[in-house]
Write a protein that holds these residues in place. Structure first.
Motif, PDB file in Angstrom:
ATOM      1  N   LEU A 184       0.844  -1.203   0.000  1.00  0.00           N
ATOM      2  CA  LEU A 184       0.000   0.000   0.000  1.00  0.00           C
ATOM      3  C   LEU A 184       0.874   1.246   0.000  1.00  0.00           C
ATOM      4  CD1 LEU A 184      -2.884   1.235   0.294  1.00  0.00           C
ATOM      5  CD2 LEU A 184      -2.542   1.165   2.760  1.00  0.00           C
ATOM      6  N   PHE A 185       1.855   1.283   0.923  1.00  0.00           N
ATOM      7  CA  PHE A 185       2.707   2.473   1.014  1.00  0.00           C
ATOM      8  C   PHE A 185       3.589   2.598  -0.226  1.00  0.00           C
ATOM      9  CE2 PHE A 185       1.042   3.605   4.830  1.00  0.00           C
ATOM     10  CZ  PHE A 185       1.315   2.791   5.901  1.00  0.00           C
ATOM     11  N   LEU A 186       4.068   1.453  -0.711  1.00  0.00           N
ATOM     12  CA  LEU A 186       4.929   1.477  -1.893  1.00  0.00           C
ATOM     13  C   LEU A 186       4.165   2.001  -3.108  1.00  0.00           C
ATOM     14  CD1 LEU A 186       7.848   0.581  -2.278  1.00  0.00           C
ATOM     15  CD2 LEU A 186       7.008  -1.588  -3.151  1.00  0.00           C
ATOM     16  N   LEU A 187       2.989   1.432  -3.316  1.00  0.00           N
ATOM     17  CA  LEU A 187       2.184   1.823  -4.476  1.00  0.00           C
ATOM     18  C   LEU A 187       1.735   3.280  -4.378  1.00  0.00           C
ATOM     19  CD1 LEU A 187       0.996   0.518  -7.019  1.00  0.00           C
ATOM     20  CD2 LEU A 187      -1.082   0.084  -5.758  1.00  0.00           C
ATOM     21  N   LEU A 188       1.198   3.648  -3.213  1.00  0.00           N
ATOM     22  CA  LEU A 188       0.732   5.035  -3.034  1.00  0.00           C
ATOM     23  C   LEU A 188       1.892   6.011  -3.134  1.00  0.00           C
ATOM     24  CD1 LEU A 188      -1.935   5.158  -0.182  1.00  0.00           C
ATOM     25  CD2 LEU A 188      -2.179   5.879  -2.549  1.00  0.00           C
ATOM     26  N   GLY A 189       2.997   5.656  -2.438  1.00  0.00           N
ATOM     27  CA  GLY A 189       4.163   6.545  -2.436  1.00  0.00           C
ATOM     28  C   GLY A 189       4.705   6.744  -3.834  1.00  0.00           C
ATOM     29  N   THR A 190       4.823   5.646  -4.581  1.00  0.00           N
ATOM     30  CA  THR A 190       5.361   5.741  -5.945  1.00  0.00           C
ATOM     31  C   THR A 190       4.425   6.539  -6.838  1.00  0.00           C
ATOM     32  OG1 THR A 190       6.265   3.531  -5.585  1.00  0.00           O
ATOM     33  CG2 THR A 190       6.307   4.375  -7.838  1.00  0.00           C
ATOM     34  N   THR A 191       3.125   6.270  -6.707  1.00  0.00           N
ATOM     35  CA  THR A 191       2.146   6.993  -7.539  1.00  0.00           C
ATOM     36  C   THR A 191       2.190   8.485  -7.267  1.00  0.00           C
ATOM     37  OG1 THR A 191       0.713   5.053  -7.423  1.00  0.00           O
ATOM     38  CG2 THR A 191      -0.292   7.090  -8.210  1.00  0.00           C
ATOM     39  N   LEU A 219       5.454   9.954  -8.649  1.00  0.00           N
ATOM     40  CA  LEU A 219       5.382  10.078 -10.118  1.00  0.00           C
ATOM     41  C   LEU A 219       4.441  11.213 -10.523  1.00  0.00           C
ATOM     42  CD1 LEU A 219       5.265   6.355 -11.280  1.00  0.00           C
ATOM     43  CD2 LEU A 219       7.101   8.013 -11.669  1.00  0.00           C
ATOM     44  N   ALA A 220       3.322  11.304  -9.806  1.00  0.00           N
ATOM     45  CA  ALA A 220       2.367  12.391 -10.096  1.00  0.00           C
ATOM     46  C   ALA A 220       3.029  13.740  -9.873  1.00  0.00           C
ATOM     47  CB  ALA A 220       1.125  12.250  -9.219  1.00  0.00           C
ATOM     48  N   GLY A 221       3.832  13.832  -8.805  1.00  0.00           N
ATOM     49  CA  GLY A 221       4.554  15.083  -8.540  1.00  0.00           C
ATOM     50  C   GLY A 221       5.503  15.423  -9.670  1.00  0.00           C
ATOM     51  N   ILE A 222       6.173  14.403 -10.182  1.00  0.00           N
ATOM     52  CA  ILE A 222       7.114  14.631 -11.290  1.00  0.00           C
ATOM     53  C   ILE A 222       6.345  15.078 -12.538  1.00  0.00           C
ATOM     54  CG2 ILE A 222       8.756  13.487 -12.831  1.00  0.00           C
ATOM     55  CD1 ILE A 222       9.494  11.694 -10.391  1.00  0.00           C
ATOM     56  N   ILE A 223       5.219  14.419 -12.807  1.00  0.00           N
ATOM     57  CA  ILE A 223       4.408  14.780 -13.977  1.00  0.00           C
ATOM     58  C   ILE A 223       3.895  16.217 -13.834  1.00  0.00           C
ATOM     59  CG2 ILE A 223       2.209  14.300 -15.160  1.00  0.00           C
ATOM     60  CD1 ILE A 223       2.777  11.304 -14.564  1.00  0.00           C
ATOM     61  N   PHE A 224       3.431  16.572 -12.645  1.00  0.00           N
ATOM     62  CA  PHE A 224       2.944  17.939 -12.410  1.00  0.00           C
ATOM     63  C   PHE A 224       4.075  18.939 -12.622  1.00  0.00           C
ATOM     64  CE2 PHE A 224      -1.278  18.466 -10.169  1.00  0.00           C
ATOM     65  CZ  PHE A 224      -1.792  17.281 -10.611  1.00  0.00           C
ATOM     66  N   PHE A 225       5.300  18.552 -12.212  1.00  0.00           N
ATOM     67  CA  PHE A 225       6.453  19.437 -12.381  1.00  0.00           C
ATOM     68  C   PHE A 225       6.678  19.705 -13.867  1.00  0.00           C
ATOM     69  CE2 PHE A 225      10.240  21.585 -11.259  1.00  0.00           C
ATOM     70  CZ  PHE A 225      11.185  21.259 -12.215  1.00  0.00           C
ATOM     71  N   LEU A 230       0.625  25.059  -9.575  1.00  0.00           N
ATOM     72  CA  LEU A 230       0.986  23.749 -10.125  1.00  0.00           C
ATOM     73  C   LEU A 230       2.340  23.292  -9.590  1.00  0.00           C
ATOM     74  CD1 LEU A 230      -0.551  21.941 -12.030  1.00  0.00           C
ATOM     75  CD2 LEU A 230       0.606  22.992 -13.946  1.00  0.00           C
ATOM     76  N   LEU A 231       3.262  24.243  -9.440  1.00  0.00           N
ATOM     77  CA  LEU A 231       4.594  23.906  -8.937  1.00  0.00           C
ATOM     78  C   LEU A 231       4.510  23.462  -7.476  1.00  0.00           C
ATOM     79  CD1 LEU A 231       7.638  23.888  -9.551  1.00  0.00           C
ATOM     80  CD2 LEU A 231       7.742  26.239  -8.695  1.00  0.00           C
ATOM     81  N   GLU A 232       3.719  24.208  -6.693  1.00  0.00           N
ATOM     82  CA  GLU A 232       3.578  23.852  -5.273  1.00  0.00           C
ATOM     83  C   GLU A 232       2.884  22.501  -5.126  1.00  0.00           C
ATOM     84  OE1 GLU A 232       1.484  27.338  -4.089  1.00  0.00           O
ATOM     85  OE2 GLU A 232       3.301  28.447  -3.578  1.00  0.00           O
ATOM     86  N   LYS A 233       1.907  22.235  -6.012  1.00  0.00           N
ATOM     87  CA  LYS A 233       1.218  20.941  -5.957  1.00  0.00           C
ATOM     88  C   LYS A 233       2.193  19.820  -6.291  1.00  0.00           C
ATOM     89  CE  LYS A 233      -3.551  22.138  -6.872  1.00  0.00           C
ATOM     90  NZ  LYS A 233      -4.739  21.979  -7.700  1.00  0.00           N
ATOM     91  N   SER A 234       3.062  20.044  -7.274  1.00  0.00           N
ATOM     92  CA  SER A 234       4.019  19.000  -7.634  1.00  0.00           C
ATOM     93  C   SER A 234       4.927  18.718  -6.445  1.00  0.00           C
ATOM     94  CB  SER A 234       4.828  19.400  -8.862  1.00  0.00           C
ATOM     95  OG  SER A 234       5.822  20.332  -8.529  1.00  0.00           O
ATOM     96  N   ALA A 235       5.315  19.775  -5.716  1.00  0.00           N
ATOM     97  CA  ALA A 235       6.148  19.580  -4.533  1.00  0.00           C
ATOM     98  C   ALA A 235       5.384  18.829  -3.456  1.00  0.00           C
ATOM     99  CB  ALA A 235       6.618  20.936  -4.000  1.00  0.00           C
ATOM    100  N   ALA A 236       4.104  19.190  -3.268  1.00  0.00           N
ATOM    101  CA  ALA A 236       3.277  18.527  -2.250  1.00  0.00           C
ATOM    102  C   ALA A 236       3.120  17.043  -2.574  1.00  0.00           C
ATOM    103  CB  ALA A 236       1.907  19.192  -2.161  1.00  0.00           C
ATOM    104  N   LEU A 237       2.877  16.749  -3.857  1.00  0.00           N
ATOM    105  CA  LEU A 237       2.705  15.353  -4.268  1.00  0.00           C
ATOM    106  C   LEU A 237       3.992  14.566  -4.061  1.00  0.00           C
ATOM    107  CD1 LEU A 237       0.659  15.861  -7.536  1.00  0.00           C
ATOM    108  CD2 LEU A 237      -0.047  14.416  -5.632  1.00  0.00           C
ATOM    109  N   ALA A 238       5.089  15.149  -4.528  1.00  0.00           N
ATOM    110  CA  ALA A 238       6.364  14.445  -4.409  1.00  0.00           C
ATOM    111  C   ALA A 238       6.727  14.243  -2.944  1.00  0.00           C
ATOM    112  CB  ALA A 238       7.454  15.219  -5.136  1.00  0.00           C
ATOM    113  N   ALA A 239       6.479  15.262  -2.122  1.00  0.00           N
ATOM    114  CA  ALA A 239       6.793  15.150  -0.695  1.00  0.00           C
ATOM    115  C   ALA A 239       5.932  14.077  -0.033  1.00  0.00           C
ATOM    116  CB  ALA A 239       6.576  16.498  -0.008  1.00  0.00           C
ATOM    117  N   SER A 240       4.625  14.047  -0.366  1.00  0.00           N
ATOM    118  CA  SER A 240       3.730  13.021   0.206  1.00  0.00           C
ATOM    119  C   SER A 240       4.216  11.633  -0.184  1.00  0.00           C
ATOM    120  CB  SER A 240       2.301  13.183  -0.302  1.00  0.00           C
ATOM    121  OG  SER A 240       1.876  14.505  -0.203  1.00  0.00           O
TER     122      SER A 240
END
Lengths: 332, 361
Positions: free
Chosen positions: A57-64, A67-73, B328-338
């Motif tokens: 659960l933590f692995l899947l959620l954490g990875t997702t 990855l979502a953070g990277i995509i948003f970036f 969007l940048l702050e959200k990407s940081a929030a997501l990556a941090a989570s």
């Protein structure tokens, strides 16, 4: 109490759990012992099972989320990125998918899924191309080109879901072509589109089944052809209902050869009871619609008659299917 | 089931000390008893279901059209609706094997409920009274009809009716309480022994889960929409706190059944983790709710329940991050941090959790 491994396995576990519950319901096994019985058979998780659960659960959620953070970036920086960087990103992902498929081999499930992912990324590449160069092309062209480009991969992969994606793209191209080109010029009614979609998909279904009957191994084990048949039947029914209620045109007559062909093929060639059931249901809907239109719907009393008609038709269809099933069981 | 598999199950149960003394032969016989009922293939059943619902819709048009245009007395509507509900429950109870008839009765029963609610509301002059009446009727239909799809639908309809009653009363706190009540219901249905054993109650468990997720979906709506009542705060912290307590109790109970006290390090870590989640997502109780149902589904090895929970967890998580008032940048940081925090948590749990031997009950 030793845990048993013999009872594990998803479908076996479900059956055993169902049996144990049935034993409890019939009073053979005391209710308070069902839990212990399920644990004994390995059907309830123990500490190791729960640790594995939280791990995944933590692995899947954490990875997702990562990855979502990277995509948003990348999404944030998309406008500032150069066109070559944009292309490089998508092409790198495609290359990774294809390399993984090549390394694992197209005979493995992972290989097939990888090539499917690569096929999906082809669409992303075309979308980026359209965005970067602002070609102004109609969107039907994007889906059509996408379908053409991945057709070869679909043949090589021999993977039914990928073929289903290809069929889906063909349908989307056809419908968008209709909206953007045909309707803009000729203004035909929508029922003609549904007739075209139904006919094309019926042809695809027949081709799919013919290849399966000629021994294409990977096709014989999949039932995705029925999905195509269901879509064809649905569109055909919609065409018939539109013609009956809205257009009152002769196009509705095309429904008869369409369902006739589907019925005849499923009855004589493939002996497919599911498709026969679909055709019968479609016929019930179309016949009821025709009856309502011809006999009128302003008098509420008529709906009692229509309801009885549907009851009779459904009962007759079910009886016919059961009879056909019994005949085929006796004379395969 | 093969004879070898059957004998193996009996051996395992006997070795575990679960079978009453001298009952092995009875269990063997019960497991080997073939079901002699003839089952229609699924496509014929699907055809019958579709035909039944289509016919029921047409009958309902006739029924409602001729009745409502001719008779204006709400008492007649109420009585007739109640009779239709009763009749359909009776059919489902006495003819459970007749697929077409059962589905037809089910569809008509829903129409009867609408008629009953319409008549009751007209008589009482209050919308919420009609909604409460529909809730009561559906609660009664569950033991009366004893039909699985009816049970599933009745739970959902009753919950929906309660929610609309609260909306009519403009009582925001009630929505929080309803969410908590449904969470309790899901936990009771899937965690307490007598419930899950009885097969006819499993649809109620699924219905409660769907209703629970349905109510929690309201937390995804912007606060400025339908639940802004006379300046009342539309906060979900009560639900979130309640769900955190419920989740903690379930975790402690399951850990206890596996021989781990609540003060053990892994359990405390998990409780703390869930607490942090409750604080950071206090206005998104859907995340905790989905985790609760996911845990219950895994404990019961119920794939459908687990699948539903995974689906809704994805929805609630996506909505949570979507509605964050950040760039969007702050959200990407929030997501990556989570994501990084969760991966770290997974690493820490691996370090502190017990090693690979099973714990025997």
């Amino acid at each position: 109490m030793r845990r048993s491994q013999e009872c594990s396995g998803a479908s076996a576990g479900g059956r055993i759990a169902g049996l144990l519950i049935r034993l409890a319901e019939t009073g053979v096994l005391p209710e308070e012992d069902v839990s212990r019985a399920l644990v004994a058979c390995g059907l309830r998780p123990d500490t190791v099972g729960w640790r594995r659960f939280f791990d995944r659960l933590f692995l899947l959620l954490g990875t997702t989320l990562l990855l979502a953070g990277i995509i948003f970036f990348f999404a944030y920086n998309w406008d500032e990125m150069g066109k070559f960087v944009k292309f490089a990103l998508v092409q790198a992902a495609m290359l990774a998918a294809v390399l993984l498929a090549w390394q694992k081999g197209l005979d493995t499930l992972l290989g097939k899924i990888s090539i499917t992912a690569g096929a999906v990324l082809v669409g992303a590449l075309l979308a980026v191309y359209g965005q970067v160069y602002q070609t102004g092309a109609d969107s039907w062209g994007l889906f059509f080109t996408w379908a053409l480009l991945i057709a070869g991969w679909a043949v090589l992969a021999r993977f039914a879901p990928l073929w289903l994606i290809l069929v889906g793209l063909a349908n989307v191209s056809l419908m968008l072509y209709w909206e953007q080109i045909v309707r803009a010029v000729h203004r035909p009614d929508g029922a003609l589109l549904y007739l075209a979609v139904a006919t094309v998909n019926l042809s695809i279904y027949i081709a799919w089944e013919e290849l399966s009957l000629r021994g294409l191994g990977w096709l014989t084990t999949s039932r995705y052809g029925v999905v195509v048949a269901a879509w064809s039947t649905g569109c055909g029914t919609l065409m018939a209902v539109m013609e009956i209620f809205d257009n009152h045109g002769g196009l509705g007559l095309a429904y008869l050869p369409l369902v006739g062909a589907a019925f005849a093929y499923a009855y004589l060639r493939t002996r497919d009871l599911v498709v026969l059931a679909l055709v019968m249901l479609s016929s019930i809907v179309a016949a009821t619609s025709l009856m309502i239109e011809v006999m009128g719907w302003r008098d509420e009393f008529m709906f009692l008659f229509y309801g009885l008609f549907v009851v009779g038709m459904t009962a007759a269809a079910a009886a016919l299917l059961r009879r056909i099933s019994r005949v085929w069981a006796v004379a395969p | 089931m093969s004879g070898v598999a059957r004998d193996r199950i009996v051996e395992i149960l006997a070795a575990a000390g679960v079978l009453p003394a001298g009952s092995e032969a009875t269990v063997r016989s019960a497991l080997s008893g073939d079901d002699t009922r003839e089952h229609s293939p699924w496509y014929i059943q699907a055809l019958l279901v579709a035909g039944a619902w289509l016919a029921a819709i047409l009958f309902t048009v006739f029924f409602f059209g001729s009745l409502l245009s001719g008779v204006k007395n709400p008492m007649v509507h109420l009585t007739l609706g109640l009779s239709v509900c009763g009749g359909s429950a009776w059919i489902m109870r006495v003819k459970p094997e007749a697929r077409f008839l059962v589905q037809f009765a089910l569809a008509l029963g829903i129409a009867g409920q609408l008629l009953f609610g319409y008549g009751f509301g007209d008589l009482a002059g209050e919308f919420f009274a009609a909604a409460l009446a529909v809730t009561v009727i559906n609660t009664a239909l569950i033991p009366l009809a004893r039909q699985r799809l009816q049970t599933f639908l009745s739970v959902i309809i009753a919950s929906g009716a309660l929610l609309t009653a609260l909306w009519d009363l403009k009582w925001w706190m009630g929505t929080n309480l309803l969410a908590l009540l449904l969470g309790l219901g899901v936990t009771a249905a899937w965690e307490l022994k007598p419930w899950y054993v009885r097969r006819q109650w499993r649809p109620a468990g699924y219905g409660l889960a769907m209703s629970f997720f349905g109510v929690l979906h309201l937390s995804l709506l912007p606060a400025s929409d339908i639940f802004r009542y006379r300046g009342q705060e539309t906060s979900w912290w009560i639900t979130t706190t309640g769900l955190w307590v419920l989740l903690a109790l379930v975790m402690v109970r399951i850990a206890g059944s596996l021989g781990h006290g609540w003060k053990s390090r892994p359990v405390l870590m998990l409780l703390a983790g869930v607490g942090v989640l409750a604080v950071t997502a206090h206005n998104s109780p859907g995340i905790l709710g989905a985790l609760l149902v996911l845990g219950l589904g895994y404990q019961r090895r119920d794939r459908l329940l687990s699948g539903l929970a995974v689906l809704f967890l994805a929805v609630f998580l996506s909505a949570y991050y979507y509605h964050l008032e950040l760039t969007l940048l702050e959200k990407s940081a929030a997501l990556a941090a989570s994501g990084a925090v969760l991966l770290l948590f997974a690493f820490l749990l691996k370090k502190t959790a017990p090693t690979g031997e099973s714990v025997h009950a």
